[in-house]
Design a protein around this motif. Structure first.
Motif, PDB file in Angstrom:
ATOM      1  N   ILE A  84       0.841  -1.216   0.000  1.00  0.00           N
ATOM      2  CA  ILE A  84       0.000   0.000   0.000  1.00  0.00           C
ATOM      3  C   ILE A  84       0.865   1.250   0.000  1.00  0.00           C
ATOM      4  O   ILE A  84       0.638   2.188  -0.774  1.00  0.00           O
ATOM      5  CB  ILE A  84      -0.959  -0.010   1.207  1.00  0.00           C
ATOM      6  CG1 ILE A  84      -1.951  -1.179   1.093  1.00  0.00           C
ATOM      7  CG2 ILE A  84      -1.705   1.317   1.312  1.00  0.00           C
ATOM      8  CD1 ILE A  84      -2.800  -1.399   2.323  1.00  0.00           C
ATOM      9  N   VAL A 115       0.043   1.959  -3.815  1.00  0.00           N
ATOM     10  CA  VAL A 115      -1.307   2.523  -3.750  1.00  0.00           C
ATOM     11  C   VAL A 115      -1.274   4.002  -3.393  1.00  0.00           C
ATOM     12  O   VAL A 115      -1.992   4.817  -3.975  1.00  0.00           O
ATOM     13  CB  VAL A 115      -2.177   1.730  -2.754  1.00  0.00           C
ATOM     14  CG1 VAL A 115      -3.553   2.363  -2.611  1.00  0.00           C
ATOM     15  CG2 VAL A 115      -2.302   0.282  -3.196  1.00  0.00           C
ATOM     16  N   LYS A 116      -0.401   4.365  -2.460  1.00  0.00           N
ATOM     17  CA  LYS A 116      -0.350   5.752  -2.001  1.00  0.00           C
ATOM     18  C   LYS A 116       0.603   6.630  -2.816  1.00  0.00           C
ATOM     19  O   LYS A 116       0.672   7.828  -2.591  1.00  0.00           O
ATOM     20  CB  LYS A 116       0.066   5.788  -0.518  1.00  0.00           C
ATOM     21  CG  LYS A 116      -0.988   5.209   0.423  1.00  0.00           C
ATOM     22  CD  LYS A 116      -0.575   5.325   1.870  1.00  0.00           C
ATOM     23  CE  LYS A 116      -1.655   4.810   2.811  1.00  0.00           C
ATOM     24  NZ  LYS A 116      -1.248   4.900   4.234  1.00  0.00           N
ATOM     25  N   SER A 145      -1.140   5.489  -9.178  1.00  0.00           N
ATOM     26  CA  SER A 145      -2.356   4.748  -9.515  1.00  0.00           C
ATOM     27  C   SER A 145      -1.969   3.309  -9.808  1.00  0.00           C
ATOM     28  O   SER A 145      -1.263   3.036 -10.780  1.00  0.00           O
ATOM     29  CB  SER A 145      -3.038   5.368 -10.741  1.00  0.00           C
ATOM     30  OG  SER A 145      -3.400   6.711 -10.495  1.00  0.00           O
ATOM     31  N   CYS A 146      -2.426   2.403  -8.954  1.00  0.00           N
ATOM     32  CA  CYS A 146      -2.090   0.988  -9.114  1.00  0.00           C
ATOM     33  C   CYS A 146      -3.334   0.222  -9.557  1.00  0.00           C
ATOM     34  O   CYS A 146      -4.401   0.350  -8.962  1.00  0.00           O
ATOM     35  CB  CYS A 146      -1.555   0.418  -7.802  1.00  0.00           C
ATOM     36  SG  CYS A 146      -0.795  -1.213  -8.011  1.00  0.00           S
ATOM     37  N   LEU A 167      -8.128  -4.349  -8.091  1.00  0.00           N
ATOM     38  CA  LEU A 167      -7.688  -3.197  -7.306  1.00  0.00           C
ATOM     39  C   LEU A 167      -7.837  -1.952  -8.167  1.00  0.00           C
ATOM     40  O   LEU A 167      -7.228  -1.844  -9.235  1.00  0.00           O
ATOM     41  CB  LEU A 167      -6.230  -3.359  -6.867  1.00  0.00           C
ATOM     42  CG  LEU A 167      -5.610  -2.165  -6.136  1.00  0.00           C
ATOM     43  CD1 LEU A 167      -6.363  -1.856  -4.838  1.00  0.00           C
ATOM     44  CD2 LEU A 167      -4.123  -2.418  -5.840  1.00  0.00           C
ATOM     45  N   GLY A 225      -7.476   2.959  -4.727  1.00  0.00           N
ATOM     46  CA  GLY A 225      -7.179   2.183  -3.530  1.00  0.00           C
ATOM     47  C   GLY A 225      -8.277   1.279  -3.026  1.00  0.00           C
ATOM     48  O   GLY A 225      -8.153   0.725  -1.927  1.00  0.00           O
ATOM     49  N   THR A 284      -7.039   2.756   1.504  1.00  0.00           N
ATOM     50  CA  THR A 284      -6.560   4.095   1.891  1.00  0.00           C
ATOM     51  C   THR A 284      -7.341   4.666   3.077  1.00  0.00           C
ATOM     52  O   THR A 284      -7.091   5.802   3.495  1.00  0.00           O
ATOM     53  CB  THR A 284      -6.665   5.068   0.698  1.00  0.00           C
ATOM     54  OG1 THR A 284      -8.038   5.196   0.306  1.00  0.00           O
ATOM     55  CG2 THR A 284      -5.847   4.563  -0.481  1.00  0.00           C
ATOM     56  N   TRP A 330       1.137   0.092 -12.944  1.00  0.00           N
ATOM     57  CA  TRP A 330       1.299   1.187 -11.979  1.00  0.00           C
ATOM     58  C   TRP A 330       1.695   2.445 -12.725  1.00  0.00           C
ATOM     59  O   TRP A 330       2.584   2.425 -13.571  1.00  0.00           O
ATOM     60  CB  TRP A 330       2.385   0.817 -10.955  1.00  0.00           C
ATOM     61  CG  TRP A 330       2.570   1.824  -9.856  1.00  0.00           C
ATOM     62  CD1 TRP A 330       1.609   2.387  -9.087  1.00  0.00           C
ATOM     63  CD2 TRP A 330       3.819   2.361  -9.391  1.00  0.00           C
ATOM     64  NE1 TRP A 330       2.167   3.236  -8.152  1.00  0.00           N
ATOM     65  CE2 TRP A 330       3.521   3.238  -8.321  1.00  0.00           C
ATOM     66  CE3 TRP A 330       5.150   2.169  -9.765  1.00  0.00           C
ATOM     67  CZ2 TRP A 330       4.508   3.940  -7.648  1.00  0.00           C
ATOM     68  CZ3 TRP A 330       6.127   2.867  -9.078  1.00  0.00           C
ATOM     69  CH2 TRP A 330       5.815   3.749  -8.027  1.00  0.00           C
TER      70      TRP A 330
END
Length: 368
Positions: free
Chosen positions: A88, A92-93, A96-97, A114, A118, A156, A188
């Motif tokens: 994450i 993710v943070k 953009s995954c 996913l 998030g 998130t 990603w």
């Protein structure tokens, strides 16, 4: 007065419902929603653009196509690895995954996705849902007796930190109580942030970098509908409607002949009237796991194509979503039914007006 239900055989013969939503805008208007609609459709397997009266692409468009970017196939990846805080924090943070289960059937198998903001979506059968013990809701398309459930986990969420009960509960369910393992497509997108890459992060897994397949072709003597950007419904003997264009484009992209010969056993379809014959048209198709950010870049370059005088009055950009994705637009649940259709098409005119056509099949909400 209540209407009696149709007999099962009659229901099977009935044509499935399809939805086509159309809107008009201008690519340079400050309130244009064209980029937002592209961002909202996360999982895309095929992108095609058609440019009438074009024999060779400008170099800048060639560069944009070449820069669509690679994606990854990770074999036997446990879902609990996607809720690990190392993952994450790294992906993710920091961008953009995108992740989507590979070779799973949305109406038969457990699937997962996913989203880039998030949210982890699990679409699971009843037995798996009960074994996991996580909160979810019945699928909208599983009938009166729910046999499929949708679980949404916000990675998130401020309450989803490593020491929280929520995180520990989800991790325990996915790692120990009912482990779920799939082959995943992963991509990603980040804006220059330094850090780990998917290839290095999953180096202990069986991971393969893949590039989209790109094909070019030139269509000769192609019958094209006459369109007017301010006439979505078309005008008799003057221009074709947005629905007629959509049907024609489907035939062209499927390589269906448009001459309506009586000897053809495959198709008696012909180009709608009025139409014109163009000497050549350029068709490019990109197939793979294509993220919205790259489609937005391509759309922008297609708008810039009209920056210099061109013979073409319009061009099209068509994007097909994965038939077995758990969602279509945003977080809207997606089902397969008979075809799993979820796609959109831009018609971009020389003056940068555009038509946006969004289509889904039976087991989908109306597009936004």
């Amino acid at each position: 007065m209540s209407v009696p239900p149709l007999p099962p055989l009659q229901r099977l013969r009935r044509a499935p419902r399809h939805l086509l939503v159309c809107e008009k805008g201008h690519a340079r208007h400050e309130r244009s929603r064209h980029a937002a609609h592209v961002r909202d459709h996360a999982y895309n397997c095929r992108v095609s653009f058609l440019i009438p009266e074009c024999g060779m692409l400008p170099e800048v468009l060639k560069g944009t196509i070449a820069d669509v970017g690679e994606y990854y196939l990770v074999r036997n990846l446990s879902v609990h690895e996607l809720v690990a805080h190392d993952f994450i924090d790294a992906f993710v943070k920091k961008g953009s995954c995108y992740a989507l289960t590979y070779n799973t059937k949305i109406d038969q198998d457990n699937t997962a996705a996913l989203l880039p903001h998030g949210k982890l979506i699990l679409s699971v059968d009843k037995d798996t849902y009960e074994e996991l013990g996580l909160q979810g809701r019945p699928s909208r398309y599983s009938g009166k007796k729910a046999m499929r459930y949708i679980i949404t986990i916000d990675l998130t969420d401020s309450g989803f930190h490593p020491d929280s009960k929520k995180h520990n509960r989800v991790l325990w369910a996915l790692k120990e109580k009912k482990p779920l393992e799939f082959d995943f497509l992963l991509a990603w997108y980040n804006t220059g942030a330094e850090g780990s890459t998917l290839m290095s992060y999953f180096s202990k897994n069986q991971i393969q970098a893949l590039k989209p397949k790109i094909t070019f072709s030139t269509l000769r003597d192609l019958q094209c509908p006459v369109l007017q950007s301010n006439e979505l419904q078309g005008k008799p003997e003057e221009s074709c409607s947005t629905e007629e264009l959509f049907e024609w484009l489907g035939a062209v992209l499927s390589q269906v002949t448009l001459d309506n010969k009586s000897s053809s056993f495959l198709s008696t379809y012909c180009c709608p009237q009025p139409n014109t014959v163009v000497e050549k048209a350029f068709l490019c198709t990109i197939t793979g796991f294509i993220i919205p950010e790259k489609i937005i870049q391509l759309l922008e370059q297609l708008c810039c194509y009209f920056g210099e005088p061109k013979l073409a009055y319009w061009l099209t950009l068509t994007v097909h979503g994965f038939a077995d994705s758990p969602v279509s637009w945003r977080e809207s649940e997606h089902g397969f039914h008979k075809g799993g259709e979820n796609l959109y098409n831009f018609v971009i005119f020389r003056n940068l007006d555009y038509w946006l056509q969004m289509a889904v099949g039976t087991n989908d909400d109306c597009p936004p």
